[in-house]
Scaffold this active site. Structure first.
Site, PDB file in Angstrom:
ATOM      1  CE  LYS A  23      48.276 -45.133 105.714  1.00 53.01           C
ATOM      2  NZ  LYS A  23      49.578 -45.253 106.322  1.00 53.01           N
ATOM      3  CG  ASP A  73      54.615 -26.802  99.407  1.00 57.28           C
ATOM      4  OD1 ASP A  73      55.768 -26.895  98.957  1.00 57.28           O
ATOM      5  OD2 ASP A  73      53.830 -25.887  99.095  1.00 57.28           O
ATOM      6  CE  LYS A 113      51.950 -17.325 105.105  1.00 54.91           C
ATOM      7  NZ  LYS A 113      52.435 -17.701 103.778  1.00 54.91           N
ATOM      8  CB  SER A 115      47.473 -12.518 102.512  1.00 52.97           C
ATOM      9  OG  SER A 115      47.484 -13.739 103.225  1.00 52.97           O
ATOM     10  CD  GLU A 140      51.977 -26.869 103.314  1.00 51.59           C
ATOM     11  OE1 GLU A 140      52.789 -25.994 103.635  1.00 51.59           O
ATOM     12  OE2 GLU A 140      51.187 -26.751 102.359  1.00 51.59           O
ATOM     13  CG  ASN A 149      39.017 -24.771 101.428  1.00 51.41           C
ATOM     14  OD1 ASN A 149      40.204 -24.689 101.163  1.00 51.41           O
ATOM     15  ND2 ASN A 149      38.176 -25.438 100.662  1.00 51.41           N
ATOM     16  CB  THR A 153      39.368 -21.506  97.240  1.00 50.90           C
ATOM     17  OG1 THR A 153      39.506 -22.516  98.229  1.00 50.90           O
ATOM     18  CG2 THR A 153      39.313 -22.157  95.882  1.00 50.90           C
TER      19      THR A 153
HETATM   20  P1  0O2 Z   1      49.715 -24.390  96.084  1.00 54.15           P
HETATM   21  O1  0O2 Z   1      50.129 -25.749  95.866  1.00 54.15           O
HETATM   22  O2  0O2 Z   1      49.214 -23.727  94.866  1.00 54.15           O
HETATM   23  O3  0O2 Z   1      48.760 -24.245  97.246  1.00 54.15           O
HETATM   24  P2  0O2 Z   1      55.553 -19.920 100.447  1.00 54.15           P
HETATM   25  O4  0O2 Z   1      54.288 -19.432 101.106  1.00 54.15           O
HETATM   26  O5  0O2 Z   1      55.298 -20.806  99.282  1.00 54.15           O
HETATM   27  O6  0O2 Z   1      56.464 -18.812 100.177  1.00 54.15           O
HETATM   28  P3  0O2 Z   1      56.228 -21.616 102.742  1.00 54.15           P
HETATM   29  O7  0O2 Z   1      56.678 -20.805 103.890  1.00 54.15           O
HETATM   30  O8  0O2 Z   1      56.938 -22.912 102.506  1.00 54.15           O
HETATM   31  O9  0O2 Z   1      56.397 -20.781 101.401  1.00 54.15           O
HETATM   32  O10 0O2 Z   1      54.793 -21.964 102.811  1.00 54.15           O
HETATM   33  P4  0O2 Z   1      53.546 -21.536 103.672  1.00 54.15           P
HETATM   34  O11 0O2 Z   1      53.316 -20.092 103.529  1.00 54.15           O
HETATM   35  O12 0O2 Z   1      53.606 -22.090 105.032  1.00 54.15           O
HETATM   36  O13 0O2 Z   1      52.441 -22.362 102.900  1.00 54.15           O
HETATM   37  C1  0O2 Z   1      52.415 -22.494 101.547  1.00 54.15           C
HETATM   38  C2  0O2 Z   1      51.034 -22.858 101.098  1.00 54.15           C
HETATM   39  O14 0O2 Z   1      50.082 -22.331 102.034  1.00 54.15           O
HETATM   40  C3  0O2 Z   1      50.707 -22.224  99.795  1.00 54.15           C
HETATM   41  O15 0O2 Z   1      51.050 -23.090  98.777  1.00 54.15           O
HETATM   42  C4  0O2 Z   1      49.205 -22.038  99.880  1.00 54.15           C
HETATM   43  O16 0O2 Z   1      48.535 -23.248  99.597  1.00 54.15           O
HETATM   44  C5  0O2 Z   1      49.014 -21.719 101.340  1.00 54.15           C
HETATM   45  N1  0O2 Z   1      49.127 -20.268 101.587  1.00 54.15           N
HETATM   46  C6  0O2 Z   1      50.096 -19.653 102.290  1.00 54.15           C
HETATM   47  N2  0O2 Z   1      49.847 -18.330 102.320  1.00 54.15           N
HETATM   48  C7  0O2 Z   1      48.732 -18.113 101.634  1.00 54.15           C
HETATM   49  C8  0O2 Z   1      47.970 -16.930 101.329  1.00 54.15           C
HETATM   50  O17 0O2 Z   1      48.288 -15.827 101.701  1.00 54.15           O
HETATM   51  N3  0O2 Z   1      46.832 -17.116 100.572  1.00 54.15           N
HETATM   52  C9  0O2 Z   1      46.449 -18.345 100.135  1.00 54.15           C
HETATM   53  N4  0O2 Z   1      45.329 -18.412  99.405  1.00 54.15           N
HETATM   54  N5  0O2 Z   1      47.137 -19.456 100.411  1.00 54.15           N
HETATM   55  C10 0O2 Z   1      48.267 -19.347 101.147  1.00 54.15           C
HETATM   56  P5  0O2 Z   1      51.481 -22.542  97.353  1.00 54.15           P
HETATM   57  O18 0O2 Z   1      52.964 -22.504  97.304  1.00 54.15           O
HETATM   58  O19 0O2 Z   1      50.763 -21.286  97.036  1.00 54.15           O
HETATM   59  O20 0O2 Z   1      51.082 -23.682  96.407  1.00 54.15           O
END
Ligand code: 0O2
Length: 271
Positions: A23, A73, A113, A115, A140, A149, A153
């Protein structure tokens, strides 16, 4: 939970990712076909791995009963934009769609964030049709610029390398890089309209050439072949001048010739 149940659980999410990818790619294609600037540069997606779901459940103390509610997600879509202004356009576009409903949004653009991570996250409700009937699931959608990005990454790889515990001196460098990315996005916004114009012109040229060649092919089937070769040579000449206005004029003339030729062939078909 048994392996078989994980598969059953994840199947609708895989289906959702595949449908959403199609989509959003269609949105980009539709813009291109209409010679419009696309706020979507590219789209990718993934279904969260079982290992990653388990890790999140353990970290956040989520019981299996509320897995689908609390792990938002499992289905993840990433939309990459060229400019930061496009993020809002895409978000609004999603808000207007009838096939998904925004449940919540996490704005890590205004609230970056700790980070240094920047992105807009939308959690949407999306319904997939399965053999067992419709299933409403969460997905998500991460929306960010190409520059954001690049940062995310790279930082993600470092998180993996250091198992989430990135040393302070690396963290500081990442923070500086994140600030530089923000500045880069702002600088790029200043030339946005010029870049958009250039890209639209290039898209117009691509579509014109496609149409002109289709016209020439049709004429070749219907008309005096030697005349059509002349038309084709004229097209090559105009194309080599890189003059879009000339190309548009040639396209208009060709459309008239093609129309005449079509009318003639219909007439001669009647005789
Ligand atoms: P994947 O699939 O490897 O990308 P969480 O952050 O998991 O404790 P929350 O609150 O549900 O829990 O999620 P959030 O922070 O809104 O978003 C989660 C996803 O956002 C992450 O997925 C990352 O893809 C991205 N993200 C969030 N914070 C950061 C960060 O500080 N650095 C990076 N590079 N990406 C971030 P996952 O879980 O890492 O899985």
């Amino acid at each position: 939970m048994e392996i078989q149940l994980w598969k059953e659980l994840l199947d609708p999410y895989e289906q959702a990712v595949s449908e959403l990818l199609t989509k959003f790619r269609n949105v980009k294609e539709e813009h291109e076909k209409r010679n419009l600037y696309s706020p979507i540069e590219s789209v990718s997606g993934r279904t969260k791995t079982v290992a990653s779901i388990l890790e999140k459940m353990q970290r956040k103390n989520i019981p299996f009963e509320s897995l689908e509610e609390e792990v938002e997600d499992i289905a993840g879509i990433r939309i990459i934009c060229q400019f930061q202004e496009d993020i809002d356009t895409v978000s609004q576009m999603i808000g207007k769609r009838s096939d998904m409903e925004i449940r919540s949004r996490k704005d890590y653009l205004t609230n970056q964030k700790k980070s240094g991570y920047r992105s807009l996250h939308l959690i949407v409700w999306y319904t997939v049709e399965t053999l067992n009937g419709p299933k409403r699931i969460q997905a998500e959608i991460q929306i960010r610029t190409m520059a954001m990005n690049f940062w995310a990454t790279t930082e993600h790889s470092l998180q993996y390398k250091y198992k989430g515990d990135i040393p302070e001196h690396v963290r500081e460098k990442l923070m500086r890089a994140s600030d530089a990315i923000e500045m880069l996005d702002e600088e790029m916004s200043l030339v946005r309209s010029e870049i958009m114009d250039a890209q639209i012109d290039s898209q117009i040229e691509t579509n014109l050439v496609k149409d002109i060649l289709r016209c020439i092919e049709n004429l070749y089937r219907l008309d005096n072949k030697r005349e059509v070769v002349k038309i084709q040579n004229e097209f090559y000449r105009i194309f080599s001048t890189h003059n879009l206005e000339e190309l548009k004029r040639f396209h208009r003339q060709l459309a008239i010739i093609a129309e005449g030729s079509r009318a003639q062939s219909v007439d001669s078909g009647k005789d």
